[in-house]
Enzyme design. Structure first.
Site, PDB file in Angstrom:
ATOM      1  N   CYS A 113       0.837  -1.196   0.000  1.00 14.43           N
ATOM      2  CA  CYS A 113       0.000   0.000   0.000  1.00 14.43           C
ATOM      3  C   CYS A 113       0.878   1.254   0.000  1.00 14.43           C
ATOM      4  O   CYS A 113       1.885   1.313   0.711  1.00 14.43           O
ATOM      5  CB  CYS A 113      -0.914   0.005   1.226  1.00 14.43           C
ATOM      6  SG  CYS A 113      -2.062   1.403   1.278  1.00 14.43           S
ATOM      7  N   CYS A 154      -0.170   4.806   6.971  1.00 11.48           N
ATOM      8  CA  CYS A 154      -0.896   4.647   8.240  1.00 11.48           C
ATOM      9  C   CYS A 154      -0.048   3.833   9.217  1.00 11.48           C
ATOM     10  O   CYS A 154       0.315   2.680   8.946  1.00 11.48           O
ATOM     11  CB  CYS A 154      -2.230   3.962   8.004  1.00 11.48           C
ATOM     12  SG  CYS A 154      -3.265   4.757   6.740  1.00 11.48           S
ATOM     13  N   CYS A 180      -0.762   0.037  10.355  1.00  9.86           N
ATOM     14  CA  CYS A 180      -1.111  -0.983   9.361  1.00  9.86           C
ATOM     15  C   CYS A 180       0.091  -1.814   8.920  1.00  9.86           C
ATOM     16  O   CYS A 180       1.132  -1.268   8.550  1.00  9.86           O
ATOM     17  CB  CYS A 180      -1.759  -0.316   8.149  1.00  9.86           C
ATOM     18  SG  CYS A 180      -2.381  -1.510   6.938  1.00  9.86           S
ATOM     19  N   CYS A 196     -17.137  -9.012   3.778  1.00  8.79           N
ATOM     20  CA  CYS A 196     -16.472  -7.721   3.621  1.00  8.79           C
ATOM     21  C   CYS A 196     -15.293  -7.890   2.669  1.00  8.79           C
ATOM     22  O   CYS A 196     -14.341  -8.611   2.987  1.00  8.79           O
ATOM     23  CB  CYS A 196     -15.994  -7.204   4.974  1.00  8.79           C
ATOM     24  SG  CYS A 196     -17.313  -7.086   6.213  1.00  8.79           S
ATOM     25  N   CYS A 216     -20.148  -5.933   1.850  1.00 13.43           N
ATOM     26  CA  CYS A 216     -19.553  -4.667   2.270  1.00 13.43           C
ATOM     27  C   CYS A 216     -18.214  -4.537   1.549  1.00 13.43           C
ATOM     28  O   CYS A 216     -17.443  -5.496   1.499  1.00 13.43           O
ATOM     29  CB  CYS A 216     -19.342  -4.632   3.776  1.00 13.43           C
ATOM     30  SG  CYS A 216     -18.584  -3.101   4.394  1.00 13.43           S
ATOM     31  N   CYS A 247     -20.410   2.273   7.033  1.00 16.45           N
ATOM     32  CA  CYS A 247     -19.738   1.530   8.092  1.00 16.45           C
ATOM     33  C   CYS A 247     -18.411   2.228   8.369  1.00 16.45           C
ATOM     34  O   CYS A 247     -17.585   2.374   7.468  1.00 16.45           O
ATOM     35  CB  CYS A 247     -19.508   0.090   7.645  1.00 16.45           C
ATOM     36  SG  CYS A 247     -18.495  -0.904   8.757  1.00 16.45           S
ATOM     37  N   ARG A 307     -19.570  -3.322  16.326  1.00 21.68           N
ATOM     38  CA  ARG A 307     -18.900  -4.570  15.958  1.00 21.68           C
ATOM     39  C   ARG A 307     -17.582  -4.714  16.707  1.00 21.68           C
ATOM     40  O   ARG A 307     -16.739  -3.813  16.691  1.00 21.68           O
ATOM     41  CB  ARG A 307     -18.644  -4.599  14.450  1.00 21.68           C
ATOM     42  CG  ARG A 307     -18.057  -5.917  13.947  1.00 21.68           C
ATOM     43  CD  ARG A 307     -17.854  -5.866  12.447  1.00 21.68           C
ATOM     44  NE  ARG A 307     -19.067  -5.392  11.796  1.00 21.68           N
ATOM     45  CZ  ARG A 307     -19.072  -4.767  10.622  1.00 21.68           C
ATOM     46  NH1 ARG A 307     -17.950  -4.512   9.985  1.00 21.68           N
ATOM     47  NH2 ARG A 307     -20.213  -4.380  10.091  1.00 21.68           N
TER      48      ARG A 307
END
Length: 397
Positions: free
Chosen positions: A65, A69, A72, A109, A142, A202, A272
């Site tokens: 990626c 972040c 992550c 998801c 999702c 979400c 969740r």
């Protein structure tokens, strides 16, 4: 405790806790923990009964990626030894999704690393959804693909996506400390775009990144203001090879307080229990089911969860039932006639009160964690995913 009585009364009416009340929940002592869980449990049962919704993750594209972040394992510069692969073919993703549905998942998801999808990527996902729906027509889908344009959100809705996940993660105040390649406002914009396209929004948070209680509360209040339908509460998984690998600051008790605070701020919303629950809640996971009404089944994106069968046993042993396909997840007032979401639901704030003094002082207000650190950091509990999507081994579902 007057605080809890007031929060239960408000929660049963669908009213949100104030900022002061939410902070007071985080400041309650361990001696009051069971009372806090029981109070949040009354609100949870008012809106969701004894149902637990199961969600299953399929990592469509793992690693590499360009975003930075800090939390992550797939970030730019990460040296975590995670699985790395490009886009799964639609039938490969459908195989993975099928295992989750067979394990009891109501929602699948679909997640892909990256800043955001290209239009070609969106069409890849559309093909994948078609393959999944061909095998499991009733499953909810999702998508979680990063920053999204209005046009892409609309295309995903047309392709059969029910919800879009894009977490705020932390407060606007400190967002720049965990990520520099995009902003808090970028994330808010994506949540709004998905909502305006008719997708169920979400969005959630990650606790344990060094935030203060104020940061946690402000994040949840921002989610309430965005009228999201589901709030995943993640607890930081400190992957080796990431900047936050040494952040072992959460205790099981504090995790439960965070969940309860989220429930009181979002009484009628799907809360969740998400990543990191096995590591930080450990044997107190069943208590969390009295607060949340949704969990992820099996493994996560790059780390392993507990066996799917253990999740199902935990739910049954705690006296709950798995929510079935066709059952509405949200209370009626949060749904439209056609089964979509009540976009733009108003936030009902209660009357502010000075309750901090009543709540106890066991939490360290400057660090955002329970007073002191855990007796020992259970770094042995972080297991990198080596099965399921992107491998030749069967998934954990």
């Amino acid at each position: 405790m007057d605080l809890l009585t007031r929060l239960v009364d408000k929660g049963l009416r669908g009213e949100s806790a104030t900022r002061e009340e939410a902070l007071a929940v985080l400041a309650t002592s361990d001696d009051d923990l069971l009372a806090v869980v029981a109070a949040a449990g009354r609100v949870r049962r008012r809106w969701f009964g004894n149902r637990v919704k199961l969600n299953y993750l399929v990592n469509l594209k793992s690693g590499l990626c360009p975003e930075d972040c800090s939390y992550c394992s797939q970030r730019l510069g990460s040296t975590a030894g995670i699985l790395k692969y490009s886009w799964l073919r639609p039938q490969e993703a459908a195989d993975a999704a099928e295992a989750g549905v067979a394990g009891g998942a109501k929602r699948v998801c679909l997640v892909a690393s990256g800043r955001g999808p290209t239009d070609r990527d969106v069409e890849r996902v559309a093909d994948t959804i078609a393959a999944i729906k061909d095998r499991a027509p009733e499953v909810e889908i999702c998508a979680c693909l990063g920053l999204l344009s209005d046009r892409q959100a609309t295309r995903l809705r047309e392709a059969g996506v029910d919800a879009y996940n894009h977490n705020l993660n932390t407060s606007e105040e400190v967002y720049g400390e965990i990520c520099t390649t995009h902003t808090f406002a970028d994330r808010v914009r994506t949540v709004r775009s998905s909502h305006e396209a008719g997708l169920s929004a979400c969005s959630g948070l990650i606790a344990g990144m060094g935030e203060t209680p104020e940061d946690l509360v402000d994040t949840v209040l921002a989610l309430r203001e965005l009228a999201v339908d589901s709030v995943p509460v993640n607890f930081l998984i400190p992957f080796e090879g990431t900047p936050l690998s040494e952040n072992w600051t959460l205790t099981p008790q504090h995790c439960l307080r965070i969940l309860a605070m989220t429930r009181f701020v979002c009484p009628d919303v799907e809360v969740r229990l998400a990543g990191g629950r096995e590591i930080h809640l450990r044997t107190l996971q069943p208590l969390a089911l009295h607060v949340v009404n949704s969990i992820f089944l099996g493994d996560y994106l790059t780390s392993e969860g507990q066996p799917g069968a253990a999740d199902l046993d935990m739910i049954a042993d705690a006296g709950f039932e798995v929510e079935q396909a066709g059952e509405p997840s949200l209370p009626e007032h949060r749904r439209t006639r056609d089964g979509g979401t009540a976009a733009g639901a108003a936030v009902q704030a209660g009357t502010a009160a000075d309750v901090a003094a009543q709540a106890g002082t066991a939490a360290d207000a400057s660090s955002g964690t329970a007073a002191g650190s855990p007796a020992s950091a259970r770094t042995d509990l972080v297991a990198l995913r080596r099965r399921g999507a992107g491998t030749d081994l069967p998934p954990n579902a």
